[in-house]
Write an enzyme that holds these catalytic residues in place. Structure first.
Site, PDB file in Angstrom:
ATOM      1  CG  HIS A  71      12.786  -0.225   1.329  1.00 53.72           C
ATOM      2  ND1 HIS A  71      12.428   0.062   0.039  1.00 53.72           N
ATOM      3  CD2 HIS A  71      13.935  -0.908   1.243  1.00 53.72           C
ATOM      4  CE1 HIS A  71      13.332  -0.424  -0.793  1.00 53.72           C
ATOM      5  NE2 HIS A  71      14.259  -1.018  -0.092  1.00 53.72           N
TER       6      HIS A  71
ATOM      7  CG  ASP B 173       9.960   2.048  -1.109  1.00 50.59           C
ATOM      8  OD1 ASP B 173      10.319   2.437   0.023  1.00 50.59           O
ATOM      9  OD2 ASP B 173      10.536   1.144  -1.732  1.00 50.59           O
TER      10      ASP B 173
ATOM     11  CG  ASN C 260      21.897  -0.759  -6.740  1.00 46.03           C
ATOM     12  OD1 ASN C 260      22.351  -1.867  -6.970  1.00 46.03           O
ATOM     13  ND2 ASN C 260      22.478   0.348  -7.153  1.00 46.03           N
ATOM     14  CB  SER C 261      17.035   0.349  -1.650  1.00 43.81           C
ATOM     15  OG  SER C 261      16.447  -0.860  -1.960  1.00 43.81           O
TER      16      SER C 261
ATOM     17  CG  LEU D  38     -11.659   8.817  -9.100  1.00 44.91           C
ATOM     18  CD1 LEU D  38     -11.158  10.233  -9.352  1.00 44.91           C
ATOM     19  CD2 LEU D  38     -11.735   8.056 -10.416  1.00 44.91           C
ATOM     20  N   GLY D  39     -11.998   7.403  -5.080  1.00 44.64           N
ATOM     21  CA  GLY D  39     -13.267   7.056  -4.453  1.00 44.64           C
ATOM     22  C   GLY D  39     -14.105   6.196  -5.375  1.00 44.64           C
TER      23      GLY D  39
END
Lengths: 589, 361
Positions: free
Chosen positions: A74, A105, A186-187, A244-245
């Site tokens: 982001h 992210d 800070n991201s 995992l399905g």
């Protein structure tokens, strides 16, 4: 003289007592000195990331001397293909987008201008404990005009935290929680441990009603998760997370139980069924649905991960192949569209109701900081160095880097081979492990297996997956045909080839390089030793919902000018198919 | 360059060794007690404190779940038999309070009692041999004391996941300036004011401990100063709560009464007191006063519409039904003491039935 002695002793004792009473102070000073040293060491690898037009930014951290920087999706995504990176030395470097992980992210970007960028030391974030000291570095509120990172200090408040997706995409799994102040800006920046080693990438906070500033609850993506994704991010891709399905839920007895399972999933083919109890996943004991989701979230799509489950008191240990969460088009749409959440300004303090069926308020991703004063808005021209290192292609963040990695892997494998010399008919012969002998003959139209008792002949038609000879192998003959095809035709002549990134491989420590070749309706994955460049294995997939034919190469030896494998083990599904001792490896023109 | 630096480091290390040898000698000559403090680095101590405290922290789930009203809060075990100290809040205003221990064990909890003046409640779960704080060992802290706050803020932890831990310092010990327009709370006593954002959604009822793990206080509810939109981070010292905890454990301030107690032949009722409650439409409708009949005992005692009845005698009444049930134990001739909440203030009113004649005085 003797009279002086008691006095001296008294003074000595006094001094000693004073020294003793000062002991805690000494410890404090030592702790301070150690903390300053850790921060001083750490700060050099910290990056302030700016949009080229100065509209906003975040933070990042350097992970390799040639300038690869990890940051948040982001932060990087709104920048487009180019960004500017400021470092603690006061310099600003041009950078280009490399890879995006919209679900986790995370983004990878690359700076230009040096080959000796200071890098962060990557720690093992699974060793981090609650109560450990931690400090965050970055550019909160885009304060640092001289590019020196801001440091905020705290402790680890929680480990292995699971945070629900904030919008529809961003999911923080297995993350670290800290009370070190994490604020807008800070991201993407680093969370360091007390020794200045990188343990996480800051990216999220619980804010709720007090406005978008730290309330002592920040989350960092664990660096162990980032390590898993570095390879697929370096491939210049928009990467997907794994499923995992199967749906796993906690039951009242503290067990994680399969509630639902797709019959087309690899987990189903490995034997997992409804109501089975998951015992461990990825080598970690599982006791709850959150614990299961934590493990699932740290792996990229396409990896094979150990899974243990239990049914009627019997334990099953399998390797399960993880599928992608999203369809290819779906992920591209989500990642290339508008950000899932609007980019709010720090002064906004919106309140948001709870998500349905969920008790905790939704933590949100951090907004970018405010644009720094003095920088003009508007579109900035893309620098030449970025233009040269960027290539657009659907499904990729920056295809240029995929080509670089393809070439690296190819050069390590076949770079010094005279392709003309190996383009003829391949004959592979020797004894079968067990009994009997074999002979493969592979050319650019067919592949044949001769056994004492029978002969299988496979012709390369329009659909390579239409015939999977020999029976029970999952398609060993087309697999060998595709092995020869990549070796002789190369990246350009094969069909469509891309670099997948890195993945684990059975029987091999560490991660290996993976190329994926697509040709005439089938996919083939090629696994290469990252050091020696040798082909370790290949997997031939005739469709997406069936097991591949797995071929493992080992016992390499030199034959003429090149290295050839002396042993070829073939597996299909849950069973071994055969082991071929390659005593003879002949190319005839 | 590298060699020079290596040389320096080596020289420095040698110097340090000489100094530490001298230091060690001093310590050995005079005393050995100082070595322990020097040998255990602060970070190890914190990690150990966290591990020791975590089993005493519980997650509490109850009523709420609406906009801005979380249905969870925090609590701490104060006896091995499952007494739990927590904040008295709307979360507890339900028949179904769930407590989850740090190891993931899940219990139905009973509200043993509460003191709305201190916003403190004690829950009880049926368990034994639990790790718990010993309230006889409570410390009093001073400004400047380093502290750790344990709570399930934002409901981050679930099941067997550990509560969140924050680190800070007591900034000051001050009386809570509780008044409308500033901090909306009935508690007016001293609090530990903290320099770290501890009082987040879900944190109320969490434990404030010293860096060694000694219990100091209970995290209070979120408090916003309406005048300047700042939030207070604080904990109520355990000593301030001790009296109420003892009373609750002794059976007072309790919502439940002895079922064996004898009911009078002719009990008191609301009509005789001149009280009309709001319509009882929920499972647990809070006993708000809808209207007061003119000239009734209620009016004479000063009861007003919109007052919330909190206690009837010594018994906590959390619903209209609970109040009616409680009145059944009071003779129609006896006076009744009601504790009501009006705005932020708690008041005690004595209602004397009319048929006993005019009040004295």
């Amino acid at each position: 003289m003797r009279r002086v002695c008691p006095a001296l002793l008294a003074i000595f004792a006094l001094v000693a007592c004073r020294e003793l009473s000062a002991a805690p102070e000494k410890a404090v000073l030592e702790a301070e000195t150690q903390r300053i040293a850790a921060m001083d060491k750490a700060k050099n690898s910290v990056v302030a990331v700016f949009m080229p037009n100065g509209q906003g930014g975040g933070s990042g951290v350097v992970v390799s001397p040639d300038g690869y920087v990890v940051t948040n999706y982001h932060v990087a995504h709104p920048c487009g293909k180019a960004m500017l990176c400021g470092m603690a030395d006061g310099n600003v470097y041009n950078a280009v987008l490399v890879g995006l992980d919209p679900v986790g992210d995370v983004a990878l970007i690359k700076m230009f201008g040096r080959e000796d960028f200071p890098t962060a030391e990557l720690a093992d974030s699974d060793q981090v404990r609650v109560g450990d000291w931690a400090f965050a570095m970055g550019n909160p509120f885009l304060l640092a005009a001289d590019m020196t990172p801001t440091v905020t200090c705290g402790i680890i408040s929680g480990v292995h935290r699971y945070q629900f997706p904030a919008g529809t995409l961003l999911e923080y799994t297995d993350c670290l929680q800290t009370d070190a102040a994490i604020n807008p800006g800070n991201s993407g920046g680093p969370l360091f441990d007390g020794q200045g080693r990188l343990i996480g990438i800051n990216g999220r906070c619980s804010f709720e009603k007090r406005g978008r500033v730290s309330v002592g609850v920040g989350y960092a993506i664990s660096i162990n998760q980032v390590k898993h994704f570095l390879g697929v991010l370096r491939a210049g891709q928009i990467v997907d997370h794994a499923t995992l399905g199967a749906q796993v839920a906690s039951d009242a007895d503290g067990r994680a139980v399969v509630q639902n399972i797709l019959e087309t999933s690899d987990a189903f083919r490995r034997g997992l069924r409804m109501d089975d109890e998951i015992i461990s996943f990825g080598g970690r004991p599982i006791t709850s649905a959150n614990g299961f989701k934590n493990v699932l979230g740290i792996y990229p799509k396409g990896w094979r991960v150990p899974l243990s489950f239990q049914r009627d008191g019997k334990r099953y240990d399998v390797l399960v192949r993880l599928a992608g969460v999203h369809g290819e088009e779906e992920l591209i749409q989500k990642a290339s569209g508008k950000p899932q959440l609007p980019v709010p300004k720090p002064e906004d303090s919106p309140k948001e109701g709870d998500a349905k069926g969920k008790k905790a308020p939704q933590p949100r991703k951090l907004p970018e900081g405010k644009p720094s004063a003095g920088e003009s808005g508007g579109e900035a021209a893309v620098p030449e160095i970025v233009q040269k290192n960027f290539r657009e292609k659907r499904g990729f963040a920056n295809y240029h880097f995929n080509v670089l990695e393809q070439e690296r892997v190819w050069n390590a494998w076949q770079g010094r081979t005279d392709l003309g010399a190996i383009r003829g008919t391949w004959t592979l012969a020797g004894p079968l492990e067990g009994n009997g002998s074999f002979r493969f003959v592979v050319d650019d139209k067919s592949a044949v297996l001769k056994l004492p008792s029978r002969e299988d002949r496979w012709e390369a038609g329009e659909e390579l997956g239409s015939s999977l000879l020999p029976r029970g192998s999952g398609g060993l003959l087309p697999a060998l045909y595709l092995w020869r095809r990549l070796a002789t035709e190369g990246l350009a002549g094969f069909g469509a080839v891309h670099y997948f990134g890195t993945a684990p491989l059975v029987g091999h420590a560490g991660l290996v390089d993976v190329l994926v070749g697509s040709y005439k309706g089938v996919d083939c994955r090629y696994y290469f030793d990252p050091e020696a460049g040798r082909l370790l294995a290949l997997e031939f997939f005739h469709d997406d919902e069936s097991d591949p034919c797995e071929v493992y190469f080992s016992e390499y030896h030199q034959s003429g000018n090149h290295w050839v494998p002396g042993r070829m083990e073939v597996r299909f599904g849950n069973e071994p198919f055969a082991v071929f001792k390659l005593q003879e490896f002949r190319v005839e023109r | 360059m590298n060699r020079v630096r290596g040389y320096d480091e080596h020289g420095d290390r040698a110097g340090r060794q000489t100094r530490s040898a001298w230091w060690l000698a001093l310590v050995l000559v005079v005393s050995t007690s100082a070595t322990t403090a020097a040998a255990s680095p602060a970070r190890m101590a914190l990690v150990d404190t966290v591990d020791a405290v975590q089993p005493k922290i519980v997650k509490i789930y109850g009523a709420g779940g609406y906009r801005g009203m979380e249905s969870y809060q925090s609590g701490m075990l104060i006896s091995p038999e499952g007494h739990i100290l927590t904040a008295y809040s709307y979360v507890l205003d339900t028949e179904f309070i769930t407590v989850v221990l740090s190891d993931g064990r899940r219990y139905e909890a009973k509200l043993l009692g509460a003191d709305p003046r201190l916003e403190v409640a004690v829950l009880k779960i049926e368990a034994r041999g639990l790790h718990a704080f010993d309230l006889q060992q409570v410390m009093k802290a001073e400004a400047g004391t380093g502290v750790l706050a344990f709570s399930n803020l934002f409901g981050v932890a679930a099941g067997n996941e550990y509560a969140s831990v924050q680190r800070g310092t007591i900034s000051v010990i001050a009386r809570l300036d509780a008044r409308r327009g500033a901090f909306d709370t009935p508690y007016h006593g001293p609090v530990y004011v903290l320099d770290v954002t501890t009082n987040n959604p879900g944190a109320a009822g969490g434990a404030l401990v010293s860096r060694r793990g000694d219990l100091l206080g209970m995290l209070g509810k979120e408090l916003r100063n309406a005048q300047n939109n700042t939030w207070l981070n604080y904990a109520i010292p355990i000593a301030e709560l001790q009296g109420a905890i003892d009373e609750i454990k002794a059976g007072k301030l309790s919502s439940r009464r002895d079922m064996q107690a004898k009911k009078p032949q002719r009990p008191l009722d609301l009509a005789a007191l001149g009280v009309v409650l709001v319509p009882d439409i929920l499972a647990r409708t809070p006993p708000y006063v809808d209207s007061v009949r003119a000239g009734s005992p209620a009016e004479k005692a000063g009861l007003r519409p919109d007052d919330l009845i909190v206690f009837c005698g010594d018994h906590l009444v959390q619903s209209c039904k609970a109040l009616l049930a409680e009145l059944e134990y009071i003779d129609y001739e006896d006076s009744v003491r009601l504790t009501i909440q009006r705005g932020l203030d708690l008041q005690e009113l004595e209602l004397r039935p009319n048929h006993r004649g005019a009040p004295e005085k």
